[in-house]
Design a protein around this motif. Structure first.
Motif, PDB file in Angstrom:
ATOM      1  N   GLU B  10      46.651  50.865  37.875  1.00  0.00           N
ATOM      2  CA  GLU B  10      46.231  50.382  39.196  1.00  0.00           C
ATOM      3  C   GLU B  10      45.007  49.487  39.048  1.00  0.00           C
ATOM      4  N   PHE B  11      45.054  48.325  39.675  1.00  0.00           N
ATOM      5  CA  PHE B  11      43.981  47.336  39.554  1.00  0.00           C
ATOM      6  C   PHE B  11      42.864  47.616  40.553  1.00  0.00           C
ATOM      7  N   ALA B  12      41.627  47.604  40.070  1.00  0.00           N
ATOM      8  CA  ALA B  12      40.482  47.733  40.967  1.00  0.00           C
ATOM      9  C   ALA B  12      39.247  47.178  40.278  1.00  0.00           C
ATOM     10  N   VAL B  13      38.354  46.575  41.074  1.00  0.00           N
ATOM     11  CA  VAL B  13      37.062  46.143  40.550  1.00  0.00           C
ATOM     12  C   VAL B  13      36.048  47.201  40.978  1.00  0.00           C
ATOM     13  N   ALA B  14      35.621  47.983  40.012  1.00  0.00           N
ATOM     14  CA  ALA B  14      34.854  49.193  40.324  1.00  0.00           C
ATOM     15  C   ALA B  14      33.463  48.888  40.863  1.00  0.00           C
ATOM     16  N   SER B  15      32.846  47.837  40.384  1.00  0.00           N
ATOM     17  CA  SER B  15      31.483  47.583  40.855  1.00  0.00           C
ATOM     18  C   SER B  15      31.282  46.087  41.055  1.00  0.00           C
ATOM     19  N   LYS B  16      30.246  45.782  41.835  1.00  0.00           N
ATOM     20  CA  LYS B  16      29.937  44.390  42.162  1.00  0.00           C
ATOM     21  C   LYS B  16      29.560  43.602  40.919  1.00  0.00           C
ATOM     22  N   GLU B  17      28.896  44.301  39.980  1.00  0.00           N
ATOM     23  CA  GLU B  17      28.475  43.628  38.738  1.00  0.00           C
ATOM     24  C   GLU B  17      29.668  43.123  37.936  1.00  0.00           C
ATOM     25  N   HIS B  18      30.810  43.747  38.143  1.00  0.00           N
ATOM     26  CA  HIS B  18      31.984  43.341  37.368  1.00  0.00           C
ATOM     27  C   HIS B  18      32.726  42.157  37.985  1.00  0.00           C
ATOM     28  N   GLU B  19      32.235  41.704  39.156  1.00  0.00           N
ATOM     29  CA  GLU B  19      32.860  40.539  39.812  1.00  0.00           C
ATOM     30  C   GLU B  19      32.823  39.308  38.908  1.00  0.00           C
ATOM     31  N   ILE B  20      31.720  39.174  38.118  1.00  0.00           N
ATOM     32  CA  ILE B  20      31.621  37.993  37.247  1.00  0.00           C
ATOM     33  C   ILE B  20      32.758  37.959  36.222  1.00  0.00           C
ATOM     34  N   TYR B  21      33.308  39.125  35.940  1.00  0.00           N
ATOM     35  CA  TYR B  21      34.447  39.170  35.013  1.00  0.00           C
ATOM     36  C   TYR B  21      35.774  39.068  35.768  1.00  0.00           C
ATOM     37  N   ALA B  22      35.815  39.688  36.963  1.00  0.00           N
ATOM     38  CA  ALA B  22      37.078  39.756  37.712  1.00  0.00           C
ATOM     39  C   ALA B  22      37.612  38.365  38.051  1.00  0.00           C
TER      40      ALA B  22
END
Lengths: 327, 380
Positions: B10-22
């Motif tokens: 299941e796809f999810a971006v767990a934290s805001k800091e990971h947005e730069i990777y998402a």
């Protein structure tokens, strides 16, 4: 008329490296303290001003990194001249030298060239503390893939460093540190010899003394003493320890029938061991006496106050001359 | 830890800091997703086939990478066409992302040669067996890229970066510390990609480090991040981000991909002697390929695709077997060729001797003109 200039070995090395850097923009120089200071022996003095910090720079005190990055730079097309500050400091780089640098051309079936020169001031006689007076040449000469050379005079220093830098193979370049200040004529127009040629420095008929690096001067001294005693000695400067130019030694021994091989390193499993074995094989019917090896002892290099006893001198060479003449 | 796919795919971006990777995942198309899956399945099939070939005596040794496909395929596809890769010896997955002929790896472990592929052709360098040694080569290479000014020009045709792979065990080697230092002090465009598969033969990662490995570079000035190494998308995105940054002149970065060595260290190893079956089962449940399959199915990818991949794997396995059986024995000359780039009298003397000796036994057919001239030296 020949275009010559008088230089010390140190200054000749400096001039040779400068010439190589001028000739090829891919030549880089690095190592500990080589930039502003010019190295602890000042061999690279003044090069920073002429070539700037992209061509010559200080490395961190990390010998494995010095050689390892030289390898990466070679893969990128650069020709590195890496200085190891003292002989005894080369061992942290041993894996990078013997398992990487020496073998990458073979591992890659020739796709990778490794034009890297590792400069090492070596040998004793300067009253130094431990790890500053060693002769590690046999380790490197034993390693397939490396070339090992050692100049004994300013002219060879000037030309051999340039030839080493031009070599497509890695070269361990051993500089006789106690002779750095020895002066001599340097012919600036062209080299007399190739990098891996031995040469007869003084012709003679009774005994051949073959040596290299710091022991060449000592061998010439012994030849002079012997002459006064009526023994004619031929002195050979081996110059290249891997490969060894056996042809010159064979020709000499065929004439004299007696061979002494001299170096500072201990004699057990040494350059002289190899030469003795090879000459026994190639000159068996010409030999009047067994090949005698004259070297340091097979001990850790002693404390400075004892090094005179450790280092072979002209008297020790003469003792060997007496022995071979007694047969 | 950066993770985009949980173990259920299941796809999810767990934290805001990971947005730069998402954002790098959002740039991907369906064809990219399918390519990731194909490559992971392909290398798994290859790996299992190679193990089978070793068991049949066709290779002296095999080094399986089973379980590490997510880390390898994800990061490998994030490496750009100008970039250079300096692998360790288990990077079969990274190799296929750059078109390396898998037979060259088979040949090496069969003992036909020591590798021998042209590192310049695919920008994938030779396998390095002494742990960590290649990281210094990568650092030197990246320093060279800097000297040539091929960093941060803003022109993607020109800018280059370098990536080097190593494992958790290798981080204990001094060379990796020295490489981190060299890269940091020279601001080299170099990404350190550590696959922490948690086992160095029989030694658990706790033997090698007291701090999390992604923090190993901090003291040298190399920042780091941990990524779920069994999440191919996270591995792709994190590697893409830091390779881009390196190309743009932001210097070195350390990525720790947390994964697990499902198989043995090599075919000579017996992991049942030193680790629990429970631990292996835990990680098998987090298999990168199964996880990504679940994700693809949730995105509507049908059974036809998976059938096609299965068939392609069968075909690859058959090809690998056939080609391995047909591999010629190496020539005598390979012993002596390329020891040096320039002529060397001792090598030529010994080559001539062996040719002559073999000839006298009626064995190897010498390929020279029969001269067998021995030169004692002084050739240059």
């Amino acid at each position: 008329m020949a275009n010559t200039v008088e230089l010390s070995i140190a200054k000749a090395l400096n001039a040779g490296i400068r010439k190589a850097m001028q000739d090829d923009p891919k030549v880089l120089v690095f190592g500990e303290d080589v930039a502003k200071l010019g190295g602890v022996f000042r061999i690279t003095e003044g090069l920073l001003d002429e070539f700037g910090s992209k061509r010559i720079f200080n490395s961190p005190i990390a010998e494995s990194a010095i050689v390892g990055t030289a390898i990466g730079l070679a893969m990128r097309g650069f020709r590195s001249v890496a200085e190891i500050q003292f002989d005894g400091f080369v061992y942290p780089a041993f894996d990078q030298i013997v398992s990487q640098l020496a073998k990458l051309t073979n591992r890659s079936e020739g796709h990778l060239k490794m034009p890297v020169v590792i400069r090492i001031p070596y040998g004793g006689g300067i009253g130094a503390v431990e790890h500053h007076s060693e002769s590690p040449e046999a380790y490197f000469a034993h390693t397939a893939g490396l070339r090992v050379v050692s100049p004994s005079n300013p002219n060879d220093a000037y030309w051999m460093i340039q030839q080493a830098i031009q070599s497509a193979d890695p070269v361990v370049f051993l500089e006789p540190k106690r002779r750095y200040w020895q002066k001599g004529q340097v012919e600036l127009d062209q080299p007399a010899l190739g990098l891996h040629q031995a040469t007869v420095l003084k012709p003679g008929t009774d005994v051949t003394i073959a040596s290299y690096g710091p022991m060449v001067v000592t061998s010439l001294q012994a030849a002079e003493i012997a002459q006064a005693e009526g023994v004619s000695i031929e002195v050979i400067d081996i110059r290249s320890l891997s490969p060894i130019d056996f042809g010159v030694i064979v020709e000499s021994v065929k004439k004299t029938g007696r061979l002494i091989v001299a170096h500072e390193a201990g004699t057990f499993v040494s350059i002289s061991s190899e030469i003795a074995a090879k000459i026994a094989e190639l000159c068996f019917y010409y030999l009047e006496a067994p090949v005698i090896r004259v070297g340091g002892f097979d001990v850790p290099y002693p404390a400075a106050k004892l090094e005179e006893l450790y280092l072979p001198d002209a008297d020790r060479l003469m003792e060997a001359v007496d022995r071979v003449m007694a047969y | 830890m950066v993770q985009f796919l949980n173990e259920n795919g299941e796809f999810a971006v767990a934290s805001k800091e990971h947005e730069i990777y998402a954002q790098f995942i959002r740039d991907l198309r369906e064809s990219d997703f399918l390519k990731f899956y194909r490559d992971m399945a392909r290398i798994r099939r290859f790996d299992n086939e190679a193990t089978a070939l070793q068991r049949q005596g066709q290779m002296g040794l095999w080094v399986p990478a089973v379980g590490q496909e997510g880390a390898q395929i994800g990061s490998g596809h994030a490496v750009g066409p100008n970039d250079n890769i300096f692998p360790s010896y288990r990077e079969h997955g990274v190799a296929i992302t750059h078109g390396v002929d898998l037979m060259s790896i088979i040949k090496m472990f069969r003992g036909v040669n020591h590798g021998g592929w042209n590192p310049y052709e695919k920008k994938f360098h030779l396998y390095a067996i002494v742990l960590g040694a290649q990281t210094l080569h990568a650092a030197g290479y990246a320093m060279g890229v800097n000297f040539e000014g091929k960093v941060a020009t803003g022109n993607p045709e020109i800018d280059e970066a370098v990536i080097t792979y190593f494992g958790d065990g290798a981080t204990a080697e001094g060379d990796i510390s020295e490489a981190l230092l060299m890269a940091a002090t020279t601001n080299a465009p170099l990404v350190f990609f550590c696959q922490n598969n948690q086992w160095a033969i029989s030694s658990a990662v706790e033997t090698q480090t007291k701090v999390p490995l992604y923090r190993r570079g901090e003291g040298f000035g190399v920042p780091g991040i941990r990524v779920d190494g069994n999440d191919v998308l996270a591995c792709y995105a994190v590697t893409k981000k830091h390779m881009d940054d390196a190309r743009n002149g932001l210097g070195p970065y350390l990525i720790e991909a947390l994964t697990y060595r499902i198989g043995a260290h090599t075919t000579s190893d017996d992991p049942s002697k030193y680790r629990d079956a429970e631990q292996v089962a835990y990680w098998q449940a987090r298999d990168p390929i199964i996880r990504f399959e679940k994700f693809l199915r949730s995105q509507g990818i049908g059974q036809d695709f998976f059938d096609e991949v299965q068939a392609a794997g069968d075909q690859l396995a058959a090809e690998i077997r056939e080609t391995t059986f047909a591999l010629p024995e190496p020539e005598l000359e390979l012993i002596f060729d390329h020891v040096y780039s320039e002529p060397h009298p001792l090598i030529e003397e010994q080559r001539a001797w062996l040719r002559g000796f073999e000839e006298s036994l009626g064995g190897h057919t010498p390929t020279d003109d029969g001269e067998n001239k021995v030169d004692y030296g002084g050739s240059r």
